[in-house]
Design a protein around this motif. Structure first.
Motif, PDB file in Angstrom:
ATOM      1  N   GLU A 296     -85.167  25.102 -41.614  1.00 25.41           N
ATOM      2  CA  GLU A 296     -86.445  25.695 -41.240  1.00 25.41           C
ATOM      3  C   GLU A 296     -87.379  25.866 -42.436  1.00 25.41           C
ATOM      4  O   GLU A 296     -88.587  25.634 -42.330  1.00 25.41           O
ATOM      5  N   GLN A 297     -86.823  26.256 -43.574  1.00 20.16           N
ATOM      6  CA  GLN A 297     -87.633  26.574 -44.742  1.00 20.16           C
ATOM      7  C   GLN A 297     -88.487  25.403 -45.222  1.00 20.16           C
ATOM      8  O   GLN A 297     -89.648  25.571 -45.588  1.00 20.16           O
ATOM      9  N   ASN A 298     -87.927  24.192 -45.211  1.00 14.84           N
ATOM     10  CA  ASN A 298     -88.709  23.037 -45.682  1.00 14.84           C
ATOM     11  C   ASN A 298     -88.993  22.012 -44.586  1.00 14.84           C
ATOM     12  O   ASN A 298     -89.465  20.907 -44.868  1.00 14.84           O
ATOM     13  N   GLU A 299     -88.707  22.388 -43.342  1.00 15.86           N
ATOM     14  CA  GLU A 299     -88.984  21.523 -42.192  1.00 15.86           C
ATOM     15  C   GLU A 299     -88.437  20.110 -42.381  1.00 15.86           C
ATOM     16  O   GLU A 299     -89.124  19.117 -42.180  1.00 15.86           O
ATOM     17  N   GLU A 300     -87.166  20.043 -42.732  1.00  9.83           N
ATOM     18  CA  GLU A 300     -86.483  18.759 -42.867  1.00  9.83           C
ATOM     19  C   GLU A 300     -85.318  18.678 -41.879  1.00  9.83           C
ATOM     20  O   GLU A 300     -84.653  19.671 -41.606  1.00  9.83           O
ATOM     21  N   VAL A 301     -85.091  17.480 -41.376  1.00  9.36           N
ATOM     22  CA  VAL A 301     -83.948  17.227 -40.506  1.00  9.36           C
ATOM     23  C   VAL A 301     -83.105  16.128 -41.139  1.00  9.36           C
ATOM     24  O   VAL A 301     -83.585  15.006 -41.318  1.00  9.36           O
ATOM     25  N   ASN A 302     -81.888  16.459 -41.501  1.00  9.97           N
ATOM     26  CA  ASN A 302     -80.968  15.462 -42.036  1.00  9.97           C
ATOM     27  C   ASN A 302     -80.118  14.911 -40.899  1.00  9.97           C
ATOM     28  O   ASN A 302     -79.472  15.678 -40.176  1.00  9.97           O
ATOM     29  N   VAL A 303     -80.120  13.596 -40.742  1.00  6.02           N
ATOM     30  CA  VAL A 303     -79.362  12.934 -39.682  1.00  6.02           C
ATOM     31  C   VAL A 303     -78.166  12.232 -40.314  1.00  6.02           C
ATOM     32  O   VAL A 303     -78.314  11.482 -41.280  1.00  6.02           O
ATOM     33  N   SER A 304     -76.976  12.460 -39.778  1.00  5.81           N
ATOM     34  CA  SER A 304     -75.784  11.854 -40.359  1.00  5.81           C
ATOM     35  C   SER A 304     -74.746  11.552 -39.286  1.00  5.81           C
ATOM     36  O   SER A 304     -74.846  12.018 -38.150  1.00  5.81           O
ATOM     37  N   SER A 305     -73.752  10.771 -39.665  1.00  3.12           N
ATOM     38  CA  SER A 305     -72.589  10.500 -38.816  1.00  3.12           C
ATOM     39  C   SER A 305     -71.377  11.078 -39.549  1.00  3.12           C
ATOM     40  O   SER A 305     -70.733  10.380 -40.339  1.00  3.12           O
ATOM     41  N   PRO A 306     -71.090  12.360 -39.349  1.00  2.00           N
ATOM     42  CA  PRO A 306     -70.061  13.039 -40.151  1.00  2.00           C
ATOM     43  C   PRO A 306     -68.642  12.573 -39.850  1.00  2.00           C
ATOM     44  O   PRO A 306     -68.336  12.124 -38.742  1.00  2.00           O
ATOM     45  N   THR A 307     -67.789  12.694 -40.866  1.00  2.00           N
ATOM     46  CA  THR A 307     -66.370  12.404 -40.700  1.00  2.00           C
ATOM     47  C   THR A 307     -65.714  13.592 -39.993  1.00  2.00           C
ATOM     48  O   THR A 307     -66.292  14.682 -39.939  1.00  2.00           O
ATOM     49  N   PRO A 308     -64.508  13.401 -39.449  1.00  2.00           N
ATOM     50  CA  PRO A 308     -63.807  14.541 -38.823  1.00  2.00           C
ATOM     51  C   PRO A 308     -63.643  15.720 -39.785  1.00  2.00           C
ATOM     52  O   PRO A 308     -63.741  16.878 -39.375  1.00  2.00           O
ATOM     53  N   GLU A 309     -63.412  15.427 -41.075  1.00  2.00           N
ATOM     54  CA  GLU A 309     -63.254  16.497 -42.068  1.00  2.00           C
ATOM     55  C   GLU A 309     -64.562  17.265 -42.247  1.00  2.00           C
ATOM     56  O   GLU A 309     -64.571  18.490 -42.385  1.00  2.00           O
ATOM     57  N   GLU A 310     -65.672  16.534 -42.257  1.00  2.00           N
ATOM     58  CA  GLU A 310     -66.977  17.197 -42.399  1.00  2.00           C
ATOM     59  C   GLU A 310     -67.295  18.040 -41.167  1.00  2.00           C
ATOM     60  O   GLU A 310     -67.887  19.118 -41.288  1.00  2.00           O
ATOM     61  N   ILE A 311     -66.911  17.570 -39.997  1.00  2.00           N
ATOM     62  CA  ILE A 311     -67.130  18.333 -38.774  1.00  2.00           C
ATOM     63  C   ILE A 311     -66.349  19.642 -38.832  1.00  2.00           C
ATOM     64  O   ILE A 311     -66.837  20.705 -38.452  1.00  2.00           O
ATOM     65  N   GLN A 312     -65.118  19.595 -39.355  1.00  2.00           N
ATOM     66  CA  GLN A 312     -64.299  20.803 -39.477  1.00  2.00           C
ATOM     67  C   GLN A 312     -64.985  21.857 -40.314  1.00  2.00           C
ATOM     68  O   GLN A 312     -64.849  23.050 -40.068  1.00  2.00           O
ATOM     69  N   SER A 313     -65.733  21.416 -41.340  1.00  2.00           N
ATOM     70  CA  SER A 313     -66.363  22.379 -42.239  1.00  2.00           C
ATOM     71  C   SER A 313     -67.570  23.061 -41.608  1.00  2.00           C
ATOM     72  O   SER A 313     -68.068  24.044 -42.132  1.00  2.00           O
ATOM     73  N   VAL A 314     -68.041  22.541 -40.485  1.00  2.00           N
ATOM     74  CA  VAL A 314     -69.193  23.142 -39.814  1.00  2.00           C
ATOM     75  C   VAL A 314     -68.796  23.804 -38.501  1.00  2.00           C
ATOM     76  O   VAL A 314     -69.261  24.893 -38.180  1.00  2.00           O
ATOM     77  N   ASN A 315     -67.921  23.156 -37.760  1.00  2.00           N
ATOM     78  CA  ASN A 315     -67.544  23.661 -36.444  1.00  2.00           C
ATOM     79  C   ASN A 315     -66.149  24.275 -36.468  1.00  2.00           C
ATOM     80  O   ASN A 315     -65.161  23.584 -36.586  1.00  2.00           O
ATOM     81  N   PRO A 316     -66.035  25.563 -36.329  1.00  2.00           N
ATOM     82  CA  PRO A 316     -64.762  26.255 -36.415  1.00  2.00           C
ATOM     83  C   PRO A 316     -63.757  25.777 -35.409  1.00  2.00           C
ATOM     84  O   PRO A 316     -62.585  25.735 -35.673  1.00  2.00           O
TER      85      PRO A 316
END
Length: 202
Positions: A83-103
């Motif tokens: 929200e602060q800089n109005e940027e949207v990062n688009v990615s195709s995360p790995t399962p490990e990266e998903i774990q770090s965001v979604n409990p």
């Protein structure tokens, strides 16, 4: 932010028999929690603690809003709006990266990636639940995860202890299952953020 909700959701020396009993109890609770999650349909929860926010879940999809960042994941693509800089990062995360965001990714990965032990019943926020400590089998940023779960398998408290000494705590203030969540909820809608700069990292 990258470490939010790994669990989610959120492990001395003892006699072998006692250790085995603790592991069996922990596994039973985690298995029941994972099974209930699979059957829950759409889930909506709010949390406080180190950070405050809201998490919507359905299967492997999620939408997380916390700390001025909103993240959508539709099972394949992830959008993170700052929200602060109005940027949207688009990615195709790995399962490990998903774990770090979604409990809740933890619910499908705990058997392979973590050791776990049951430590007993404890009261958190006036709610009594079963407490389990998980530790990763391989070295990573996370040192341990403490998970407190009520009898009905709904989470009460998740704490993530990092190797650098930092601790993140999440207290679940509301938890609803069977929520109607169309797939569009888990995708970034550009029309709602017309001024956002889209940065494609795929």
């Amino acid at each position: 932010m990258k470490k939010i909700f790994l669990l989610v959701l959120l492990m001395g020396v003892a006699l072998c028999q006692a250790v085995a009993q603790q592991d069996a109890k922990a596994e039973s609770i985690l298995s029941k929690m994972a099974d209930n999650y699979r059957k829950a349909g759409g889930i909506s929860l709010t949390f406080g603690g180190t950070q405050h926010g809201k998490l919507l879940l359905k299967g492997n999809k999620f939408c997380l809003e916390s700390g001025g960042i909103k993240t959508w994941f539709d099972g394949k693509t992830q959008w993170s709006y700052v929200e602060q800089n109005e940027e949207v990062n688009v990615s195709s995360p790995t399962p490990e990266e998903i774990q770090s965001v979604n409990p809740y990714a933890l619910l499908t990965a705990y058997k392979k990636g973590f050791n776990y032990r049951y430590v007993g019943e404890k009261t958190r926020q006036g709610k009594r639940g079963h407490e389990i400590i998980l530790t990763p089998k391989t070295s990573q940023d996370i040192k341990s995860i403490t998970l407190n779960v009520k009898e009905n398998s709904s989470p009460v408290y998740i704490a993530i202890q990092l190797q650098n000494g930092e601790k993140q705590e999440f207290q679940i203030s509301s938890y609803r299952t069977g929520v109607n969540l169309p797939d569009a909820v888990f995708r970034f809608d550009k029309s709602k953020y017309p001024g956002a700069e889209i940065i494609d990292l795929r």
